[in-house]
Design an enzyme around this catalytic site. Structure first.
Site, PDB file in Angstrom:
ATOM      1  N   LYS A  33       0.824  -1.214   0.000  1.00  0.00           N
ATOM      2  CA  LYS A  33       0.000   0.000   0.000  1.00  0.00           C
ATOM      3  C   LYS A  33       0.856   1.261   0.000  1.00  0.00           C
ATOM      4  O   LYS A  33       0.630   2.177  -0.790  1.00  0.00           O
ATOM      5  CB  LYS A  33      -0.957  -0.031   1.199  1.00  0.00           C
ATOM      6  CG  LYS A  33      -1.963   1.078   1.189  1.00  0.00           C
ATOM      7  CD  LYS A  33      -1.418   2.255   1.982  1.00  0.00           C
ATOM      8  CE  LYS A  33      -2.201   3.502   1.675  1.00  0.00           C
ATOM      9  NZ  LYS A  33      -1.602   4.645   2.378  1.00  0.00           N
TER      10      LYS A  33
ATOM     11  N   ASP B 141      -6.154   1.346   0.545  1.00  0.00           N
ATOM     12  CA  ASP B 141      -6.108   1.569   1.982  1.00  0.00           C
ATOM     13  C   ASP B 141      -7.479   1.306   2.577  1.00  0.00           C
ATOM     14  O   ASP B 141      -8.397   0.879   1.874  1.00  0.00           O
ATOM     15  CB  ASP B 141      -5.681   3.010   2.271  1.00  0.00           C
ATOM     16  CG  ASP B 141      -6.642   3.976   1.625  1.00  0.00           C
ATOM     17  OD1 ASP B 141      -7.793   4.077   2.078  1.00  0.00           O
ATOM     18  OD2 ASP B 141      -6.262   4.611   0.625  1.00  0.00           O
TER      19      ASP B 141
END
Length: 331
Positions: free
Chosen positions: A238, A257
């Site tokens: 991420k 996210d």
DNA sequence: CGGTGACCTTTCG
DNA sequence: CGAAAGGTCACC
């Protein structure tokens, strides 16, 4: 001594500072007066004022050529291309899908609704080195605290730039300055368990050639750049995707996210939270928004931020009694 | 590989 | 006062 100037914004390619600067890409901008933002780019304290949708004025300190600052800002805000109005239009347009998908909610239609409130939200072109360490701070954290952590990094380890309106501004620390940080010291400054990641990552970056090593990742294929980022402790998929999108010209990368996860689950069948689902969601955004899906993602992400909730909620002023029902629906 | 839990600290409801 | 926050890592 400072320089100043203005930048014209054309309606086909808008820039709205209030929608861009607090959108969670950069953590270095503060609203200091109405419509006026102060932040640091490179070694300059930059003040930006949105006089109107079509005019932004700037000042920069210390002194430099006004033309150089202007060019730097045009680069930073990606004002040269692509024409954003047209992209918003495309993103808001439903893609043709098969019958099965016609029964699910339409993310492009929802984009259109949200984008109306977030006009002129531009993706910034940030520095890969600075971006890397900012996003190491970002994990399992909220933007307010990330901003204050980044500010601490600059104030404690960076070089003084200038005092503006009584506030001292410092540059983001160079790698050799950052290397002075120790884990206990950072923990004392409130970085928590990210302290170790910062110290260890700084060492590895230094060993690999310093700031330029990260800047050179712009030039290699995306998967190679991601491997370089993933080799740093504190960086998983991420965070690597955030850095790639915000500083390495990978506008087709979608960081998944917690917010994006929630968004995706409004349109996709539920799945377990693992690495294959991460890619599944990223691919969904890619399919719906095309080659600039990372930019579209950032707009949808921003719409979820608390900072923008007041703006987004102006819809509900029509009928305040509906607020309660709306809240329940969001759960 | 996939799954689980710990992890610093601040901010917000 | 508890949950959530732009997740990652170690370990099974």
């Amino acid at each position: 001594m400072q320089v100043s100037g203005t930048i014209r914004i054309v309606s086909s390619n808008p820039l709205n500072l209030a929608n861009t600067l607090p959108s969670g890409q950069s953590f270095r901008w503060k609203l200091c007066r109405s419509h006026t933002w102060i932040g640091v780019i490179d070694n300059h304290v930059i003040s930006l004022k949105q006089n109107s949708p079509s005019l932004i004025s700037y000042t920069a300190e210390p002194c430099a050529s006004s033309e150089a600052i202007k060019n730097r800002l045009i680069d930073y805000f990606r004002l040269e291309s692509p024409p954003l109005r047209e992209l918003y239009r495309q993103w808001g347009q439903s893609t043709k899908t098969n019958h099965a998908e016609n029964h699910t909610a339409d993310i492009n239609a929802d984009f259109k609704k949200k984008a109306q409130k977030l006009d002129g939200l531009r993706l910034l072109r940030q520095d890969p080195y600075e971006c890397t360490f900012c996003f190491i701070c970002s994990q399992n954290n909220h933007t307010k605290r990330i901003s204050s952590m980044v500010e601490t990094l600059c104030n404690v380890y960076g070089s003084f730039i200038a005092t503006v309106d009584g506030v001292d501004y410092y540059a983001f620390p160079k790698i050799d300055q950052l290397l002075r940080a120790t884990e206990p010291e950072l923990r004392g400054l409130g970085f928590g368990y990210r302290s170790k990641y910062i110290v260890e990552s700084a060492k590895i970056v230094k060993e690999n050639g310093g700031e330029t090593w990260l800047r050179l990742q712009k030039l290699v294929p995306t998967d190679v750049a991601k491997l370089a980022l993933l080799s740093l402790p504190g960086i998983g998929h991420k965070v690597a995707d955030c850095i790639a999108l915000f500083s390495m010209e990978r506008l087709d990368v979608v960081p998944v996210d917690t917010h994006v996860w929630k968004i995706a689950m409004r349109y996709l069948p539920k799945r377990k939270k693992n690495s294959s689902t991460y890619q599944y969601i990223a691919d969904f955004f890619k399919e719906k928004f095309g080659p600039y899906c990372g930019w579209a993602h950032t707009i949808l992400f921003a719409a979820e931020l608390k900072t923008f909730q007041t703006v987004m909620d102006e819809d509900s002023k029509v009928n305040k009694s509906k607020t309660k029902a709306k809240k329940t629906a969001n759960l």
